[in-house]
Design a protein around this motif. Structure first.
Motif, PDB file in Angstrom:
ATOM      1  N   GLU A   6      48.638  -2.249  40.685  1.00 40.60           N
ATOM      2  CA  GLU A   6      49.279  -3.400  40.034  1.00 40.60           C
ATOM      3  C   GLU A   6      48.432  -3.909  38.873  1.00 40.60           C
ATOM      4  O   GLU A   6      48.958  -4.274  37.829  1.00 40.60           O
ATOM      5  CB  GLU A   6      49.510  -4.523  41.052  1.00 40.60           C
TER       6      GLU A   6
ATOM      7  N   ALA B   6      49.486  -4.232  34.920  1.00 41.36           N
ATOM      8  CA  ALA B   6      49.365  -5.481  34.168  1.00 41.36           C
ATOM      9  C   ALA B   6      48.503  -5.281  32.924  1.00 41.36           C
ATOM     10  O   ALA B   6      48.815  -5.805  31.846  1.00 41.36           O
ATOM     11  CB  ALA B   6      48.771  -6.583  35.050  1.00 41.36           C
TER      12      ALA B   6
ATOM     13  N   ALA C 143      51.095 -15.271  36.921  1.00 37.62           N
ATOM     14  CA  ALA C 143      50.893 -14.076  36.098  1.00 37.62           C
ATOM     15  C   ALA C 143      49.423 -13.695  36.132  1.00 37.62           C
ATOM     16  O   ALA C 143      48.575 -14.481  36.548  1.00 37.62           O
ATOM     17  CB  ALA C 143      51.330 -14.353  34.654  1.00 37.62           C
ATOM     18  N   ASP C 144      49.130 -12.488  35.651  1.00 33.76           N
ATOM     19  CA  ASP C 144      47.743 -12.029  35.567  1.00 33.76           C
ATOM     20  C   ASP C 144      47.094 -12.430  34.247  1.00 33.76           C
ATOM     21  O   ASP C 144      45.883 -12.603  34.177  1.00 33.76           O
ATOM     22  CB  ASP C 144      47.669 -10.504  35.701  1.00 33.76           C
TER      23      ASP C 144
ATOM     24  N   ASP D  77      53.938  -9.940  34.670  1.00 35.89           N
ATOM     25  CA  ASP D  77      52.488 -10.049  34.830  1.00 35.89           C
ATOM     26  C   ASP D  77      51.799 -10.703  33.636  1.00 35.89           C
ATOM     27  O   ASP D  77      50.630 -11.057  33.720  1.00 35.89           O
ATOM     28  CB  ASP D  77      51.862  -8.672  35.054  1.00 35.89           C
TER      29      ASP D  77
END
Length: 124
Positions: free
Chosen positions: A6, A10, A41-42, A91
């Motif tokens: 993941e 991102a 979100a990242d 993301d």
């Protein structure tokens, strides 16, 4: 905690967003790492366009590129006014401002660490 896969996704998304913004001559691009700070979100990206027309164009092209490259249908708010456009790409959250509006809201100051300046493409 996001998995390694993941995080890689991102990061790839962030890199494509930054390259799209550079292609369309977005100014004062600041990247803020939200991992561990927020679950929304990242990453957050804040940038400026010189006019309402450029803000709308930057936003429109970014949404088109994300759809073509990643199959992401981003949620977009504010494109019609062209003062502040929010693009939710999952993301990565992107804010594209006219300079005066960005100065008024000072959004990145809420997320940068104390004393952080956030430079073009940098991660805070």
């Amino acid at each position: 905690m996001p998995s390694e896969f993941e995080s890689a996704g991102a990061d790839a998304l962030l890199e494509r967003i930054l390259s799209s913004l550079a292609e369309d001559k977005a100014e004062e691009v600041v990247t803020i790492d939200l991992r561990g700070k927020s679950e929304m979100a990242d990453h957050m990206v804040v940038c400026s366009g010189r006019s309402s027309r450029q803000v709308a164009a930057i936003s429109e092209k970014l949404v088109e590129r994300l759809k073509a490259d990643f199959g992401i249908s981003s949620k977009v708010e504010g494109k019609d006014a062209g003062d502040w456009v929010l693009i939710d790409a999952g993301d990565v959250i992107v804010h594209v401002f006219r300079p005066e509006v960005r100065e008024f809201y000072q959004l990145e100051k809420m997320w940068l660490p104390a004393g952080g300046t956030g430079k073009a493409g940098s991660q805070a």
